[in-house]
Write a protein that holds these residues in place. Structure first.
Motif, short mmCIF file in Angstrom:
data_model
loop_
_atom_site.label_atom_id
_atom_site.label_comp_id
_atom_site.label_asym_id
_atom_site.label_seq_id
_atom_site.Cartn_x
_atom_site.Cartn_y
_atom_site.Cartn_z
N TRP A 121 12.70 -0.47 -12.38
CA TRP A 121 12.74 -1.21 -11.12
C TRP A 121 12.40 -0.31 -9.94
CZ3 TRP A 121 16.33 0.20 -7.36
CH2 TRP A 121 17.35 1.08 -7.80
N ARG A 151 12.69 -0.76 -5.45
CA ARG A 151 12.84 -1.56 -4.24
C ARG A 151 12.24 -0.81 -3.07
NH1 ARG A 151 18.40 -3.30 -1.34
NH2 ARG A 151 17.78 -1.63 0.06
N ILE A 153 5.77 -12.70 -12.45
CA ILE A 153 4.39 -12.19 -12.45
C ILE A 153 3.78 -12.23 -13.84
CG2 ILE A 153 2.91 -10.22 -11.89
CD1 ILE A 153 4.22 -11.59 -9.48
N LEU A 188 8.21 -9.48 -16.00
CA LEU A 188 7.93 -8.74 -14.77
C LEU A 188 8.10 -9.67 -13.58
CD1 LEU A 188 6.89 -6.16 -13.34
CD2 LEU A 188 4.57 -7.03 -13.69
N LEU A 225 8.77 -10.14 -9.16
CA LEU A 225 8.67 -9.61 -7.80
C LEU A 225 9.56 -10.44 -6.89
CD1 LEU A 225 7.30 -7.99 -5.44
CD2 LEU A 225 5.60 -9.84 -5.38
N CYS A 255 10.14 -11.07 -3.09
CA CYS A 255 9.48 -10.84 -1.82
C CYS A 255 10.37 -11.41 -0.71
CB CYS A 255 8.11 -11.52 -1.81
SG CYS A 255 7.18 -11.29 -0.28
N ASP A 306 10.44 -5.64 -0.51
CA ASP A 306 10.24 -6.23 -1.83
C ASP A 306 11.00 -5.46 -2.90
OD1 ASP A 306 8.65 -4.01 -2.81
OD2 ASP A 306 6.96 -4.81 -1.70
N ILE A 310 10.63 -4.92 -7.29
CA ILE A 310 9.89 -5.17 -8.53
C ILE A 310 10.79 -4.77 -9.69
CG2 ILE A 310 7.86 -4.54 -9.90
CD1 ILE A 310 6.51 -3.76 -7.23
N GLN A 311 10.87 -5.64 -10.70
CA GLN A 311 11.68 -5.33 -11.87
C GLN A 311 10.93 -5.68 -13.15
OE1 GLN A 311 15.28 -7.57 -10.69
NE2 GLN A 311 16.41 -5.69 -11.11
N ILE A 328 1.48 -4.04 -12.53
CA ILE A 328 2.00 -3.63 -11.22
C ILE A 328 0.91 -2.98 -10.39
CG2 ILE A 328 3.53 -1.96 -10.09
CD1 ILE A 328 5.55 -2.55 -12.39
N LEU A 367 -0.21 -6.24 -8.26
CA LEU A 367 0.69 -6.04 -7.13
C LEU A 367 0.22 -4.91 -6.22
CD1 LEU A 367 4.18 -6.45 -8.86
CD2 LEU A 367 2.63 -8.19 -7.96
N LYS A 390 0.56 -1.69 -6.39
CA LYS A 390 1.62 -0.73 -6.09
C LYS A 390 1.39 0.57 -6.86
CE LYS A 390 4.05 -3.76 -3.72
NZ LYS A 390 4.23 -3.66 -2.25
#
Length: 204
Positions: free
Chosen positions: A54, A56, A127, A136, A138, A140, A152, A154-155, A175, A179, A181
């Motif tokens: 994860w 954040r 996602i 997966l 998100l 937001c 946000d 993400i896990q 991801i 995303l 990221k």
């Protein structure tokens, strides 16, 4: 020792995914609105999920990091979802329940749910998932019309405490690609089953 092994494993995944150039194929300011999983079957998400990886943004201070982050997912009417989450604070004294995602309302967009006050415009997005191994998501917070989030989370969740490398690789690639990221700031979740949710399943 287990944490060290996971860290080395994660570094190898990042090296492989990064070597393929995935983090460089998108520009954050130009990515389209992030969409959820198409044709999502919420009933297949039900049951226990263990947080595996994860991040954040902004990052969580070390003294607020939770372990044993586990969810029991139920599906309601009209495609609604509920994530009943239990986690262990760093002081390790007592497991705590987290109700933020306990009432997820479908927005009409695939895999996209709203939560919290309507004016907050918070979205919980599925996602990617195969239902039986990985999930997966998100979160937001304060999503604007361009799909940008004020903050946000993400896990990457797993049906088991561990997650096979192929699913970690797939999740990290998604991801990076969808995303947009980088892999900075991601943490592994620690599980010793102190906050086991299996009794929650029995109650249901």
């Amino acid at each position: 020792m287990a944490v060290l092994v996971r860290a080395i494993f994660f570094a190898l995944i990042v090296a492989v995914v990064g070597g393929l150039g995935y983090p460089r194929i998108c520009i954050p300011d130009t990515i389209p609105l992030i969409k959820g999983f198409r044709n999502l079957d919420v009933t297949k998400l039900t049951g226990i999920w263990y947080s595996f990886l994860w991040r954040r943004n902004p990052q969580v201070p070390d003294d607020r990091v939770l372990s044993e982050y586990t969810a029991y997912v139920t599906a309601g009417k009209d495609g609604a979802l509920s994530f009943f989450i239990r986690a262990l604070p760093k002081d390790g004294q007592k497991c705590t329940d987290i109700n933020e995602a306990s009432s997820l309302v479908p927005t009409g967009n695939p895999g996209d749910f709203s939560f919290g006050p309507s004016e907050s415009n918070n979205h919980f997005k599925i996602i990617d998932t195969d239902y039986t191994n990985y999930l997966l998501v998100l979160r937001c917070y304060g999503e604007d019309k361009q799909g940008r989030c004020q903050r946000d989370a993400i896990q990457l969740w797993s049906r088991r405490v561990g997650l096979d490398p192929i699913y970690v690789y797939s999740g990290m690639k998604t991801i990076a690609q969808r995303l947009c990221k980088t892999f900075e700031g991601f943490r592994f979740s620690v599980h010793k089953l102190a906050c086991n949710l299996r009794e929650q399943v029995t109650k249901k």
